[in-house]
Motif scaffolding. Structure first.
Motif, mmCIF file in Angstrom:
data_model
loop_
_atom_site.group_PDB
_atom_site.id
_atom_site.type_symbol
_atom_site.label_atom_id
_atom_site.label_comp_id
_atom_site.label_asym_id
_atom_site.label_seq_id
_atom_site.Cartn_x
_atom_site.Cartn_y
_atom_site.Cartn_z
ATOM 1 N N ASP A 295 13.344 7.617 98.972
ATOM 2 C CA ASP A 295 14.801 7.735 99.028
ATOM 3 C C ASP A 295 15.195 9.161 99.415
ATOM 4 N N VAL A 296 14.553 10.143 98.803
ATOM 5 C CA VAL A 296 14.865 11.543 99.101
ATOM 6 C C VAL A 296 14.489 11.877 100.546
ATOM 7 N N ILE A 297 13.342 11.401 101.020
ATOM 8 C CA ILE A 297 12.913 11.664 102.399
ATOM 9 C C ILE A 297 13.908 11.066 103.392
ATOM 10 N N ARG A 298 14.348 9.838 103.141
ATOM 11 C CA ARG A 298 15.328 9.205 104.038
ATOM 12 C C ARG A 298 16.623 10.012 104.084
ATOM 13 N N ARG A 299 17.092 10.453 102.947
ATOM 14 C CA ARG A 299 18.349 11.199 102.898
ATOM 15 C C ARG A 299 18.193 12.572 103.549
ATOM 16 N N ARG A 300 17.012 13.159 103.447
ATOM 17 C CA ARG A 300 16.774 14.445 104.119
ATOM 18 C C ARG A 300 16.831 14.264 105.633
ATOM 19 N N ARG A 301 16.208 13.221 106.145
ATOM 20 C CA ARG A 301 16.238 12.982 107.588
ATOM 21 C C ARG A 301 17.670 12.825 108.083
ATOM 22 N N GLU A 302 18.471 12.095 107.338
ATOM 23 C CA GLU A 302 19.869 11.905 107.730
ATOM 24 C C GLU A 302 20.632 13.220 107.698
ATOM 25 N N ALA A 303 20.324 14.059 106.698
ATOM 26 C CA ALA A 303 21.051 15.319 106.546
ATOM 27 C C ALA A 303 20.776 16.297 107.673
ATOM 28 N N TRP A 304 19.634 16.174 108.326
ATOM 29 C CA TRP A 304 19.241 17.139 109.354
ATOM 30 C C TRP A 304 19.500 16.654 110.773
ATOM 31 N N ARG A 305 20.185 15.551 110.931
ATOM 32 C CA ARG A 305 20.372 15.010 112.282
ATOM 33 C C ARG A 305 21.330 15.855 113.120
ATOM 34 N N ALA A 306 22.285 16.545 112.494
ATOM 35 C CA ALA A 306 23.212 17.412 113.229
ATOM 36 C C ALA A 306 22.841 18.863 112.931
ATOM 37 N N ARG A 307 21.822 19.353 113.607
ATOM 38 C CA ARG A 307 21.293 20.700 113.346
ATOM 39 C C ARG A 307 21.435 21.544 114.603
ATOM 40 N N ARG A 308 22.299 22.559 114.545
ATOM 41 C CA ARG A 308 22.524 23.424 115.700
ATOM 42 C C ARG A 308 22.321 24.903 115.369
ATOM 43 N N VAL A 309 22.263 25.233 114.091
ATOM 44 C CA VAL A 309 22.162 26.623 113.660
ATOM 45 C C VAL A 309 20.747 26.891 113.162
ATOM 46 N N PRO A 310 20.124 28.000 113.572
ATOM 47 C CA PRO A 310 18.778 28.309 113.080
ATOM 48 C C PRO A 310 18.721 28.371 111.554
ATOM 49 N N ASP A 311 17.601 27.911 111.019
ATOM 50 C CA ASP A 311 17.449 27.853 109.572
ATOM 51 C C ASP A 311 17.711 29.195 108.908
ATOM 52 N N ALA A 312 17.244 30.276 109.528
ATOM 53 C CA ALA A 312 17.391 31.605 108.921
ATOM 54 C C ALA A 312 18.857 31.985 108.760
ATOM 55 N N LEU A 313 19.715 31.587 109.698
ATOM 56 C CA LEU A 313 21.133 31.919 109.606
ATOM 57 C C LEU A 313 21.816 31.120 108.497
#
Length: 346
Positions: A295-313
């Motif tokens: 369940d957590v893995i599925r929700r993580r995948r959904e949360a990262w689908r709109a990723r435009r900013v580098p992780d460090a920022l």
């Protein structure tokens, strides 16, 4: 019928308190708006609300689906360019919505905003649920401008300039429709608590900004919907761990999450001597997370689908230190609260 500029969504779970909320909205709100009430409980209070305010749009859920699901149902039928998710125990002040709309119009990158949230019972102080804007430390402990854990500051105008924040409170959460359509609505798996922080974290990752707009002021009866209880403690502990597993980047998962789990273990071991309920809540929260990995893995995948900013920022938007450490110093030595700033002023 002309399209409203703002759709105000009020999730409601029992009680006549909603009548005061709706009256305050209609008495103090300018401009073109629609008011959508999403009913989660069948005590009849919404029937009285509909009689007194026939212009509301009413959605009835089959049962108590929780804050996140009710807000999503309301946004699904909303027609406005902006949404406001407003707790049913909030009363608003004159000009509150105009200030939020004008700020959003002049800041097109603002995906979410919140007003200044003042305690309804003590109007000298900030309210627990959001105060003047939400922040979060590197270990995932949320706090606010004007509120660290249970220490509330008096409102002396110290946060009266708009500033970027990490999360905007679900007590009165102003959202741009375009931003919600970009990253998705609230994660209904949280039920309630932490869902607005999760949404704001996703907004940051997608390049949107989150702001505090203190010109807008609302008053909140904190804890009306879910008073301090074992269930509330459990949801806070469980959801906070899920929040971090969903949104931490990989370096943070490897370096910070184990430390956060250790702190949860210490809560389990120490709390029985003072707060046995909290000890059990923390334990059950960890057990739920450990028993629902897919369940957590599925929700993580959904949360990262709109990723435009580098992780460090995105990581830099978290406060660098530990709020637990600074809170301990403040409580013992009277040092200034380490929250008198946002991410930057505007």
């Amino acid at each position: 019928m002309s399209r409203p500029e703002v759709s105000i969504v009020v999730p409601h779970y029992r009680g006549p308190i909603i009548l005061d909320c709706l009256k305050s909205v209609y008495d103090n709100t300018e401009g073109a708006f629609e008011l959508i009430v999403v009913d989660d409980g069948g005590d009849g209070s919404v029937e009285e609300a509909r009689e007194r305010f026939p212009e509301i749009k009413l959605i009835s859920n089959p049962g108590n689906l929780g804050f996140a699901a009710s807000c999503n149902r309301g946004m699904e039928v909303a027609r406005g360019r902006y949404f406001v998710l407003l707790n049913n125990d909030v009363e608003v002040s004159p000009g509150w919505l105009r200030a939020l709309v004008e700020f959003a119009e002049s800041h097109p990158s603002a995906g979410a905003c919140q007003p200044k949230i003042i305690s309804f019972s003590d109007r000298r102080r900030f309210d627990y649920a959001g105060a003047a804007g939400g922040l979060m430390d590197m270990l995932g402990y949320p706090y606010c401008l004007g509120r660290v854990f249970h220490t509330l500051e008096e409102d002396e105008g110290q946060y009266d300039s708009p500033r970027r924040i990490f999360w905007a409170s679900g007590t009165a959460l102003f959202l741009r429709r375009e931003a919600v359509e970009d990253v998705g609505g609230l994660d209904e798996g949280f039920f309630m608590h932490m869902e607005e922080i999760d949404l704001c974290w996703r907004l940051h990752r997608a390049g949107w900004e989150v702001w505090s707009v203190p010109e807008a002021v609302v008053y909140h009866r904190s804890g009306w919907s879910l008073p301090q209880s074992f269930r509330k403690m459990y949801l806070n502990h469980r959801n906070n761990l899920v929040l971090l597993l969903k949104n931490y980047d990989v370096p943070s998962l490897l370096s910070l999450f184990p430390l956060r789990v250790l702190l949860e273990v210490l809560t389990v071991l120490r709390a029985p001597f003072g707060e046995p309920g909290r000890s059990l809540a923390a334990l059950l929260g960890m057990l739920w997370v450990g028993s629902h990995p897919m369940d957590v893995i599925r929700r993580r995948r959904e949360a990262w689908r709109a990723r435009r900013v580098p992780d460090a920022l995105v990581r830099r938007k978290l406060s660098g230190g530990s709020i637990l450490f600074w809170y301990g110093i403040y409580r013992r030595k009277g040092a200034p609260l380490p929250c008198a700033r946002g991410l930057s002023s505007g």
